[in-house]
Enzyme design. Structure first.
Site, PDB file in Angstrom:
ATOM      1  N   THR A 163      -8.015   3.255   0.587  1.00 13.83           N
ATOM      2  CA  THR A 163      -6.589   2.883   0.223  1.00 13.83           C
ATOM      3  C   THR A 163      -6.166   2.677  -1.305  1.00 13.83           C
ATOM      4  O   THR A 163      -7.224   2.562  -1.770  1.00 13.83           O
ATOM      5  CB  THR A 163      -6.199   1.582   1.132  1.00 13.83           C
ATOM      6  OG1 THR A 163      -4.912   1.083   0.325  1.00 13.83           O
ATOM      7  CG2 THR A 163      -7.094   0.728   0.903  1.00 13.83           C
ATOM      8  N   GLY A 201      -2.133   5.429   5.338  1.00 12.01           N
ATOM      9  CA  GLY A 201      -1.796   6.215   4.246  1.00 12.01           C
ATOM     10  C   GLY A 201      -2.901   6.904   3.476  1.00 12.01           C
ATOM     11  O   GLY A 201      -4.102   6.396   3.566  1.00 12.01           O
ATOM     12  N   ARG A 206       1.863  -2.053  -1.437  1.00 13.94           N
ATOM     13  CA  ARG A 206       2.409  -2.787  -0.128  1.00 13.94           C
ATOM     14  C   ARG A 206       2.450  -4.504  -0.427  1.00 13.94           C
ATOM     15  O   ARG A 206       3.317  -4.831  -1.054  1.00 13.94           O
ATOM     16  CB  ARG A 206       1.277  -2.824   0.888  1.00 13.94           C
ATOM     17  CG  ARG A 206       2.111  -2.847   2.268  1.00 13.94           C
ATOM     18  CD  ARG A 206       1.071  -2.463   3.518  1.00 13.94           C
ATOM     19  NE  ARG A 206       0.596  -1.193   3.680  1.00 13.94           N
ATOM     20  CZ  ARG A 206       1.455  -0.348   4.385  1.00 13.94           C
ATOM     21  NH1 ARG A 206       2.447  -0.657   4.805  1.00 13.94           N
ATOM     22  NH2 ARG A 206       0.970   0.995   4.270  1.00 13.94           N
ATOM     23  N   ARG A 247      -0.514   7.100  11.248  1.00 15.16           N
ATOM     24  CA  ARG A 247      -0.415   5.851  11.830  1.00 15.16           C
ATOM     25  C   ARG A 247      -0.384   6.098  13.584  1.00 15.16           C
ATOM     26  O   ARG A 247       0.777   6.512  13.575  1.00 15.16           O
ATOM     27  CB  ARG A 247       0.267   5.017  11.167  1.00 15.16           C
ATOM     28  CG  ARG A 247       0.006   4.732   9.623  1.00 15.16           C
ATOM     29  CD  ARG A 247       0.830   3.684   8.807  1.00 15.16           C
ATOM     30  NE  ARG A 247       0.635   3.541   7.585  1.00 15.16           N
ATOM     31  CZ  ARG A 247       1.108   3.807   6.598  1.00 15.16           C
ATOM     32  NH1 ARG A 247       2.237   4.662   6.698  1.00 15.16           N
ATOM     33  NH2 ARG A 247       0.678   3.789   5.350  1.00 15.16           N
ATOM     34  N   ASP A 287      -4.219   0.861  -2.340  1.00 16.69           N
ATOM     35  CA  ASP A 287      -3.883  -0.714  -2.681  1.00 16.69           C
ATOM     36  C   ASP A 287      -4.844  -1.916  -3.046  1.00 16.69           C
ATOM     37  O   ASP A 287      -4.622  -2.655  -3.442  1.00 16.69           O
ATOM     38  CB  ASP A 287      -3.143  -1.398  -1.269  1.00 16.69           C
ATOM     39  CG  ASP A 287      -1.948  -0.588  -0.805  1.00 16.69           C
ATOM     40  OD1 ASP A 287      -1.363   0.176  -1.585  1.00 16.69           O
ATOM     41  OD2 ASP A 287      -1.712  -0.411   0.156  1.00 16.69           O
ATOM     42  N   ASP A 344      -7.111  -1.325   6.417  1.00 20.44           N
ATOM     43  CA  ASP A 344      -7.569  -2.422   7.362  1.00 20.44           C
ATOM     44  C   ASP A 344      -6.990  -2.192   8.796  1.00 20.44           C
ATOM     45  O   ASP A 344      -7.562  -2.406   9.720  1.00 20.44           O
ATOM     46  CB  ASP A 344      -7.253  -3.764   6.905  1.00 20.44           C
ATOM     47  CG  ASP A 344      -5.706  -4.058   6.868  1.00 20.44           C
ATOM     48  OD1 ASP A 344      -5.083  -3.130   6.584  1.00 20.44           O
ATOM     49  OD2 ASP A 344      -5.280  -5.150   7.179  1.00 20.44           O
ATOM     50  N   ASP A 375      -6.942  -3.596  -1.320  1.00 17.36           N
ATOM     51  CA  ASP A 375      -6.589  -4.803  -0.800  1.00 17.36           C
ATOM     52  C   ASP A 375      -7.728  -5.169   0.553  1.00 17.36           C
ATOM     53  O   ASP A 375      -7.164  -5.911   1.403  1.00 17.36           O
ATOM     54  CB  ASP A 375      -5.130  -4.988  -0.346  1.00 17.36           C
ATOM     55  CG  ASP A 375      -4.801  -3.803   0.724  1.00 17.36           C
ATOM     56  OD1 ASP A 375      -5.760  -3.169   1.034  1.00 17.36           O
ATOM     57  OD2 ASP A 375      -3.874  -3.924   1.241  1.00 17.36           O
TER      58      ASP A 375
HETATM   59  O1  F6P Z   1      -1.114   1.732   1.830  1.00 19.96           O
HETATM   60  C1  F6P Z   1      -0.726   2.492   0.713  1.00 19.96           C
HETATM   61  C2  F6P Z   1       0.661   2.593   0.739  1.00 19.96           C
HETATM   62  O2  F6P Z   1       0.891   3.691  -0.544  1.00 19.96           O
HETATM   63  C3  F6P Z   1       1.456   1.201  -0.054  1.00 19.96           C
HETATM   64  O3  F6P Z   1       1.317   1.098  -1.328  1.00 19.96           O
HETATM   65  C4  F6P Z   1       2.728   1.517   0.387  1.00 19.96           C
HETATM   66  O4  F6P Z   1       3.429   0.197   0.564  1.00 19.96           O
HETATM   67  C5  F6P Z   1       2.731   2.152   1.713  1.00 19.96           C
HETATM   68  O5  F6P Z   1       1.543   2.925   1.675  1.00 19.96           O
HETATM   69  C6  F6P Z   1       3.791   3.450   1.756  1.00 19.96           C
HETATM   70  O6  F6P Z   1       3.576   3.975   3.082  1.00 19.96           O
HETATM   71  P1  F6P Z   1       4.507   5.247   3.586  1.00 19.96           P
HETATM   72  O7  F6P Z   1       3.717   6.448   3.076  1.00 19.96           O
HETATM   73  O8  F6P Z   1       4.321   5.124   4.955  1.00 19.96           O
HETATM   74  O9  F6P Z   1       5.990   5.136   2.862  1.00 19.96           O
END
Ligand code: F6P
Length: 323
Positions: A126, A11, A172, A72, A128, A103, A130
């Site tokens: 990120t 992300g 997340r 990804r 998050d 990670d 985390d």
């Molecule tokens: O890891 C970053 C994040 O924005 C999280 O907070 C969220 O759960 C996820 O990515 C959303 O992913 P996507 O952009 O693939 O919907």
């Protein structure tokens, strides 16, 4: 190390561009050739790799997203995918990589550097926050400030209507954005995955407030928690408090975009600089992080998602301040 590649993976997060800029310019300063790899590991496999110069990172420090794009990659999880990626790097003579991501991206880097002689340096990018091995991550500060700005606006309208609002923020399975933005917006309740929420206690608290005509209540909830999404939680609350005027707002991807804050630009620049320094001095396969305001290196295989107990003390303070 003479030729390095830089990529963003997973992300996106605000400040990734500032990190790319720092890597490119520090590399060039040291006489390295720096290649940009588009769309994370996918670009390594598709050979979407190009030589960057100082100008190619001009005017990006203030921009959200990532000029290198991100993805990804499922293919990179396979030995065959990684073999193609290695061939593409070798053909260009790339002998070091800087990976800006979370990670999952570091796991890929660790596997790759175990299999092939390409040293990898990770930078935690990120929203998050985390990642074990760093108190800060590139993008968290911007995301949490975006959430605060949005929640402040929601508070205006919820106050005007005497409403109970449930605002869901990202993370997340980590509660940092919820905890920080909830405290900063004076939320009456904060729900994070790291701390079990007693639903009976929550309902009792809201009932008591209803009795004394405190009808404006803000619940900030992290995604990925025990109640499912915010709509599920709203169903429970509505079922137990039929008189409450409940509304839900899921902030979503707005938290991922926008111009990075000063803080995110600083940490991205700092970490980007030390990523290149690390490659040059042979401190390989580490993530560059910050602990207690000092640059800190963590072996890539330890820089995994951090499950921790956060906010215990804050949860108590929040209750007192929001009573
Ligand atoms: O890891 C970053 C994040 O924005 C999280 O907070 C969220 O759960 C996820 O990515 C959303 O992913 P996507 O952009 O693939 O919907």
């Amino acid at each position: 190390v003479t030729k390095i590649g830089v990529l963003t993976s997973g992300g996106d997060s605000p400040g990734m561009n500032a990190a790319i800029r720092a890597v490119v310019r520090t590399g060039i300063y040291h006489g390295l050739e720096v290649f940009g790899i588009r769309r994370g590991y996918s670009g390594m496999i598709d050979n979407d790799i190009f030589l960057m110069d100082s100008k190619s990172v001009a005017n990006i420090i203030q921009r959200g997203g990532t000029i290198l794009k991100t993805a990804r990659s499922d293919e990179f999880r396979t030995p065959e995918g990684r073999a193609i990626a290695y061939k593409n790097l070798k053909r260009l003579g790339i002998d070091g990589l800087v990976i800006i991501g979370g990670d999952g991206s570091f796991k890929g880097a660790q596997t790759f550097s175990n299999e092939y002689d390409i040293p990898c340096i990770g930078l935690p990018g990120t929203i998050d926050k985390d990642i074990a091995g760093s108190d800060v991550t590139i993008g968290f500060d911007t995301a949490v400030n975006t959430a605060v700005e949005a929640i402040d606006k929601i508070r205006d309208t919820m106050d005007a209507h005497d409403r109970l609002f449930i605002v869901e923020v990202m993370g997340r399975d980590a509660g940092y954005i919820a905890l920080h933005s909830g405290i900063a917006t004076g939320a009456e309740n904060i729900i994070i995955p790291e701390t079990k929420t007693d639903i009976e206690e929550l309902i009792a608290n809201l009932t008591e407030k209803e009795k004394r005509k405190k009808l404006v209540n803000l619940i900030v909830v992290a995604e990925g928690g025990q109640f499912g999404d915010a709509n599920e939680l709203a169903k429970i609350v509505k079922g137990r408090l039929p008189n409450a005027d409940v509304r839900v707002c899921i902030l979503g991807h707005i938290q991922r975009g926008g111009s990075p804050t000063c803080e995110d630009r600083l940490i991205a620049s700092h970490m980007g600089y030390y990523a290149v320094e690390s490659l040059l001095i042979g401190r390989h396969n580490v993530m560059v992080g910050v602990i207690n305001n000092k640059i800190h290196y963590t072996p890539l295989n330890h820089a995994v998602k951090q499950k921790q107990t956060i906010g215990q003390e804050w949860m108590k303070i929040v209750k007192i301040l929001a009573s």
